[in-house]
Motif scaffolding. Sequence first.
Motif, PDB file in Angstrom:
ATOM      1  N   GLU A 109      38.539  46.462  37.141  1.00 20.67           N
ATOM      2  CA  GLU A 109      39.157  45.411  37.764  1.00 20.67           C
ATOM      3  C   GLU A 109      38.328  45.027  39.264  1.00 20.67           C
ATOM      4  OE1 GLU A 109      41.433  43.487  36.761  1.00 20.67           O
ATOM      5  OE2 GLU A 109      42.665  44.740  35.570  1.00 20.67           O
ATOM      6  N   ARG A 110      37.771  45.813  39.821  1.00 24.00           N
ATOM      7  CA  ARG A 110      37.022  45.620  40.945  1.00 24.00           C
ATOM      8  C   ARG A 110      36.024  46.806  41.483  1.00 24.00           C
ATOM      9  NH1 ARG A 110      41.006  45.169  45.891  1.00 24.00           N
ATOM     10  NH2 ARG A 110      41.987  46.761  44.572  1.00 24.00           N
TER      11      ARG A 110
ATOM     12  N   TRP B 182      51.109  35.630  36.616  1.00 21.79           N
ATOM     13  CA  TRP B 182      50.641  36.499  37.703  1.00 21.79           C
ATOM     14  C   TRP B 182      50.894  37.911  36.881  1.00 21.79           C
ATOM     15  CZ3 TRP B 182      49.058  36.264  42.704  1.00 21.79           C
ATOM     16  CH2 TRP B 182      49.031  34.927  43.133  1.00 21.79           C
ATOM     17  N   HIS B 183      49.782  38.605  37.136  1.00 23.51           N
ATOM     18  CA  HIS B 183      49.679  39.713  36.647  1.00 23.51           C
ATOM     19  C   HIS B 183      50.212  40.729  37.809  1.00 23.51           C
ATOM     20  CE1 HIS B 183      47.014  39.068  33.006  1.00 23.51           C
ATOM     21  NE2 HIS B 183      46.518  37.782  34.048  1.00 23.51           N
TER      22      HIS B 183
ATOM     23  N   GLU C 138      51.151  45.112  43.633  1.00 27.19           N
ATOM     24  CA  GLU C 138      49.849  44.289  43.543  1.00 27.19           C
ATOM     25  C   GLU C 138      50.168  42.970  42.741  1.00 27.19           C
ATOM     26  OE1 GLU C 138      46.759  46.795  41.909  1.00 27.19           O
ATOM     27  OE2 GLU C 138      47.175  48.399  43.552  1.00 27.19           O
TER      28      GLU C 138
ATOM     29  N   GLU D 266      48.008  39.313  41.104  1.00 24.96           N
ATOM     30  CA  GLU D 266      46.876  38.607  40.927  1.00 24.96           C
ATOM     31  C   GLU D 266      47.073  37.398  39.797  1.00 24.96           C
ATOM     32  OE1 GLU D 266      44.131  41.512  38.077  1.00 24.96           O
ATOM     33  OE2 GLU D 266      44.172  41.675  40.343  1.00 24.96           O
ATOM     34  N   TYR D 267      46.174  36.250  39.972  1.00 24.93           N
ATOM     35  CA  TYR D 267      46.385  35.292  39.201  1.00 24.93           C
ATOM     36  C   TYR D 267      44.665  34.701  38.973  1.00 24.93           C
ATOM     37  CZ  TYR D 267      47.188  30.635  37.793  1.00 24.93           C
ATOM     38  OH  TYR D 267      47.339  29.178  36.830  1.00 24.93           O
ATOM     39  N   ASP D 268      44.631  34.557  37.614  1.00 28.02           N
ATOM     40  CA  ASP D 268      43.390  33.960  37.213  1.00 28.02           C
ATOM     41  C   ASP D 268      43.459  32.473  36.943  1.00 28.02           C
ATOM     42  OD1 ASP D 268      42.218  36.436  37.416  1.00 28.02           O
ATOM     43  OD2 ASP D 268      42.245  36.607  35.043  1.00 28.02           O
TER      44      ASP D 268
ATOM     45  N   GLN E 202      40.317  33.629  41.475  1.00 26.48           N
ATOM     46  CA  GLN E 202      41.239  34.834  41.544  1.00 26.48           C
ATOM     47  C   GLN E 202      41.867  35.043  42.954  1.00 26.48           C
ATOM     48  OE1 GLN E 202      40.798  38.865  41.117  1.00 26.48           O
ATOM     49  NE2 GLN E 202      41.656  38.873  39.280  1.00 26.48           N
TER      50      GLN E 202
ATOM     51  N   ARG F 140      44.489  37.022  45.067  1.00 25.05           N
ATOM     52  CA  ARG F 140      45.005  38.658  44.920  1.00 25.05           C
ATOM     53  C   ARG F 140      45.942  39.007  46.297  1.00 25.05           C
ATOM     54  NH1 ARG F 140      44.196  43.889  45.461  1.00 25.05           N
ATOM     55  NH2 ARG F 140      44.635  45.378  43.612  1.00 25.05           N
TER      56      ARG F 140
ATOM     57  N   GLU G 288      48.078  42.377  47.938  1.00 22.98           N
ATOM     58  CA  GLU G 288      48.680  43.804  47.687  1.00 22.98           C
ATOM     59  C   GLU G 288      49.534  44.182  48.807  1.00 22.98           C
ATOM     60  OE1 GLU G 288      46.819  48.211  47.681  1.00 22.98           O
ATOM     61  OE2 GLU G 288      45.707  46.605  46.637  1.00 22.98           O
TER      62      GLU G 288
ATOM     63  N   THR H  89      44.995  40.974  51.275  1.00 19.94           N
ATOM     64  CA  THR H  89      44.985  39.614  50.344  1.00 19.94           C
ATOM     65  C   THR H  89      43.621  39.233  50.214  1.00 19.94           C
ATOM     66  OG1 THR H  89      45.759  37.225  49.974  1.00 19.94           O
ATOM     67  CG2 THR H  89      45.201  38.234  52.107  1.00 19.94           C
TER      68      THR H  89
END
Length: 370
Positions: free
Chosen positions: A171-172, A260-261, A279, A281-283, A293, A295, A297, A319
């Motif tokens: 993911e990151r 939103w994931h 957490e 996140e949105y694409d 994206q 994000r 947390e 964020t």
Amino acid sequence: MMRIAAAAILLSGAAPLTAQDHQSHGAHQSHGAAQPSTTDEENTPDHGSMDHGAMDHSAMDHGAMGPSAMDHGQMDHEPAADQKPVETHGDMQHGHPDGAVMDQSGDHSGMNHGQMNHDAAPTPSATPPARALDGPRHAADAIWGDQAMASSRTQLARENGGMTTGVLMVERLEARIASGEDAMLWDIQGWYGGDLNRVFIKSEGEGELGGSVEDAEIQLLYSRAIGPFFDLQTGARLDLEPETRSHLVLGVQGLAPYMWHVDAALFLSDRGDLTARIEGEYDHKIIQQLILQPRAELELAAQDIAERDLGAGLTKFETGLRLRYEITREFAPYIGVGYETSLGETADIARAQGRGTHGLAFLAGIRAWF
């Protein structure tokens, strides 16, 4: 010439209506005269000898004459000598088998519906009829047999949700460039299984760029689908840094409204500490390959954890905004900006130790999956 034309128009308009032949027009001209009474037998006309071709309709009131007063079954329309034979009403009966006449005023009491049964339409039933369940559960078994069709049904179930697949998602994997301190970060997860049951492995950590690791954890989870978009996950988490500590994990992961994931979990450590992490996140696709994206947390603690410099309540908020370009679906470099801040009592502990409570960083990394 104009005077002659005007005189001709006046003469034609003055011609008596009673002199006009019934054959020269398709509708009766006068409906205002009184209707002969049908109750007086002496005044009842003999339709059998009535000449409709020569009959004067100007004295008949068709507006007041109701169809119920006319016996079309007995009316005999004999054509005049100069007319073509026409079909008699005695043969037509207007679709009513017994010759009954329908009063057009709305009274259907004298109407024989005959074959016009409006109640013949079937009424929908809440349950299927018993005969619908008489046959075998699988109709093809009656032709090919149970053994031949069992393997086909197994294959069909496998191809429609029964397959086992797996993926490993980075993911990151990024560098964080901040004033006075550069850092690295990773966030990796993978899973293997079917649509309902999966095994997840997750790992997160960060440290100095080119230096030592400050925080590191790994999770092993069992995931079960609890709806079309969410999984319930439970398992264990092991912290490797800053010290070894194990946790029980209970959480959910899936797709929330507005795409939103979301990944949220509770952690109960072997020392009785209860913490949580959420957490999201949105694409957002700018074009097919260029994706923005956002994000966020949020971390919480149920009590003070002195060895982690954490206070009870909200502990950290992070964020960021990342812009990635998918060279292929499996590989996408990105750049972005991130912001992190300590909250509540955790921020008070950081200030007391002379550390900063918030910071802004520029991000550069990659996102990939296998």
